[in-house]
Design an enzyme around this catalytic site. Sequence first.
Site, PDB file in Angstrom:
ATOM      1  CD  GLU A  50      35.950  50.206  63.447  1.00  0.00           C
ATOM      2  OE1 GLU A  50      36.164  50.441  62.100  1.00  0.00           O
ATOM      3  OE2 GLU A  50      35.590  49.247  64.029  1.00  0.00           O
ATOM      4  CE1 TYR A  82      20.363  59.493  39.263  1.00  0.00           C
ATOM      5  CE2 TYR A  82      19.122  58.178  37.926  1.00  0.00           C
ATOM      6  CZ  TYR A  82      19.733  59.301  38.027  1.00  0.00           C
ATOM      7  OH  TYR A  82      19.974  60.030  36.908  1.00  0.00           O
ATOM      8  CG  LEU A 101      30.993  47.010  56.917  1.00  0.00           C
ATOM      9  CD1 LEU A 101      32.061  46.947  56.233  1.00  0.00           C
ATOM     10  CD2 LEU A 101      30.536  48.379  57.293  1.00  0.00           C
ATOM     11  CD  GLU A 102      29.330  40.886  57.984  1.00  0.00           C
ATOM     12  OE1 GLU A 102      30.232  40.247  57.715  1.00  0.00           O
ATOM     13  OE2 GLU A 102      29.566  42.108  58.825  1.00  0.00           O
ATOM     14  CE  LYS A 127      33.929  49.609  58.874  1.00  0.00           C
ATOM     15  NZ  LYS A 127      34.465  49.137  60.382  1.00  0.00           N
TER      16      LYS A 127
END
Length: 149
Positions: A50, A82, A101-102, A127
Amino acid sequence: MAPEDHDPDDDDDLDLDDDAFDEEEGPQTEVTIEVTGLSLYTHHGVSAAEREIGQRLVLDLRLEVGECDATVTDMVQDTVDYGEVCNTVALVAQQRSYKTLERLCSAIADRLLSDFAADEVWVKASKPEPPIALPVSEVSVEVWRQIRS
């Protein structure tokens, strides 16, 4: 009761807070800026494959900026841009690789709090094609951070 019969000292019929109608202060305004569906090609994940091959992540962001002058001035420099938020998130998400991802969401949240005038931020990373053996449409992690007072 006729107006001439009204006793100004008897305000039981009108129990209103005088401060609620302070014309100098006006209404309170809170501004939230949201970005939904920021799609980036990144190299995050538990497996080496990954991190080496990479995959698409979709990020959703929310910044609580409280009161901002742009509600009156209509000028971008008086709020959080933004477009700049998206550029910053892309930089953080693509400059290094994280296993979880945390951790990625936390790094993004920390950067948004340090670079922009926001009191709170919320970051969600999804994901769409997770590398798991079961049929899943997506996996995601959300992190919320706030400036400590």
